[in-house]
Design a protein around this motif. Structure first.
Motif, PDB file in Angstrom:
ATOM      1  N   TRP A 142       0.821  -1.215   0.000  1.00  0.00           N
ATOM      2  CA  TRP A 142       0.000   0.000   0.000  1.00  0.00           C
ATOM      3  C   TRP A 142       0.854   1.263   0.000  1.00  0.00           C
ATOM      4  CZ3 TRP A 142      -0.022   3.748   3.696  1.00  0.00           C
ATOM      5  CH2 TRP A 142       0.301   3.409   5.014  1.00  0.00           C
ATOM      6  N   VAL A 143       2.049   1.218   0.572  1.00  0.00           N
ATOM      7  CA  VAL A 143       2.953   2.375   0.488  1.00  0.00           C
ATOM      8  C   VAL A 143       3.365   2.577  -0.967  1.00  0.00           C
ATOM      9  CG1 VAL A 143       5.235   3.262   1.138  1.00  0.00           C
ATOM     10  CG2 VAL A 143       3.738   2.264   2.877  1.00  0.00           C
ATOM     11  N   LYS A 144       3.643   1.503  -1.676  1.00  0.00           N
ATOM     12  CA  LYS A 144       3.969   1.587  -3.104  1.00  0.00           C
ATOM     13  C   LYS A 144       2.836   2.276  -3.858  1.00  0.00           C
ATOM     14  CE  LYS A 144       5.631   0.129  -7.241  1.00  0.00           C
ATOM     15  NZ  LYS A 144       6.042   1.237  -8.075  1.00  0.00           N
ATOM     16  N   ARG A 145       1.613   1.857  -3.615  1.00  0.00           N
ATOM     17  CA  ARG A 145       0.462   2.471  -4.282  1.00  0.00           C
ATOM     18  C   ARG A 145       0.346   3.950  -3.924  1.00  0.00           C
ATOM     19  NH1 ARG A 145      -5.448   1.438  -2.579  1.00  0.00           N
ATOM     20  NH2 ARG A 145      -6.415   3.131  -3.729  1.00  0.00           N
ATOM     21  N   ALA A 146       0.526   4.284  -2.660  1.00  0.00           N
ATOM     22  CA  ALA A 146       0.437   5.680  -2.215  1.00  0.00           C
ATOM     23  C   ALA A 146       1.513   6.538  -2.870  1.00  0.00           C
ATOM     24  CB  ALA A 146       0.546   5.745  -0.697  1.00  0.00           C
ATOM     25  N   PHE A 147       2.724   6.008  -2.963  1.00  0.00           N
ATOM     26  CA  PHE A 147       3.828   6.760  -3.575  1.00  0.00           C
ATOM     27  C   PHE A 147       3.633   6.906  -5.086  1.00  0.00           C
ATOM     28  CE2 PHE A 147       7.437   6.184  -0.236  1.00  0.00           C
ATOM     29  CZ  PHE A 147       6.644   6.805   0.719  1.00  0.00           C
ATOM     30  N   ASP A 148       3.117   5.861  -5.743  1.00  0.00           N
ATOM     31  CA  ASP A 148       2.819   5.972  -7.169  1.00  0.00           C
ATOM     32  C   ASP A 148       1.728   7.016  -7.402  1.00  0.00           C
ATOM     33  OD1 ASP A 148       4.687   3.983  -7.698  1.00  0.00           O
ATOM     34  OD2 ASP A 148       3.185   2.430  -8.106  1.00  0.00           O
TER      35      ASP A 148
END
Length: 168
Positions: A142-148
């Protein structure tokens, strides 16, 4: 003889790093930097960090309200500390290891000039120390999604602001 002792609380493991998509932004590094450092306006464009405040001086706290991706509608409150400030190049803050919060991490946001007066942007979050593997397992996706989401929102906002300033 050098000391090769590794601090298990804050050690770096590349397997525990989230990296956002890299976006090419058709706006100057100066404009992108202006947006990244105007924390008061994060809520206008940033889908993840909807509120932030700090002086952005080295070591200063950065107080943030973050969208809780696993729990839609909820916000997470965070405080991290500025650990890099390289104008038009890198802005970073870190969650320091503490007995009450043994989850050290460091977020870096990068701006890199490219031809034509434009730039590239990406960010990383390194989950540090012996707990980094657990944070990566539970929060990494979910951090990956938030950063993207943040990278693409920054691109859209910077390009719209650039066009507006150019009178288009």
């Amino acid at each position: 003889m050098s000391d090769t002792t590794v601090d298990q609380k804050t050690s770096y493991d590349p397997a525990n790093v989230v990296t956002s998509e890299t976006v090419v932004i058709e706006a100057s590094p100066t404009l992108v930097w202006e947006i990244l450092t105007d924390l008061d306006r994060y809520g206008e464009w940033n889908p993840f960090c909807v509120k932030a405040s700090s002086t952005l001086e080295m070591g200063a706290p950065v107080f943030m309200s973050l969208v809780n991706y696993p729990n839609p509608g909820a916000l997470l409150q965070g405080c991290e500390y500025v650990c890099a400030f390289e104008p038009e190049r890198r802005l970073a803050w870190e969650a320091r290891w503490h007995e009450d919060w043994p989850y050290a991490a460091r977020r870096d946001q990068f701006v890199e000039p490219v031809a034509g007066g434009h730039c590239r942007y990406w960010s990383t979050d390194a989950f540090l120390g012996e707990n980094g593997v657990h944070v990566m397992r539970f929060c990494g996706p979910w951090v990956k999604r938030a950063f993207d989401d943040t990278a693409y929102a920054l691109k859209a906002h910077a390009e719209a602001l650039h066009a507006q300033r150019m009178g288009r």
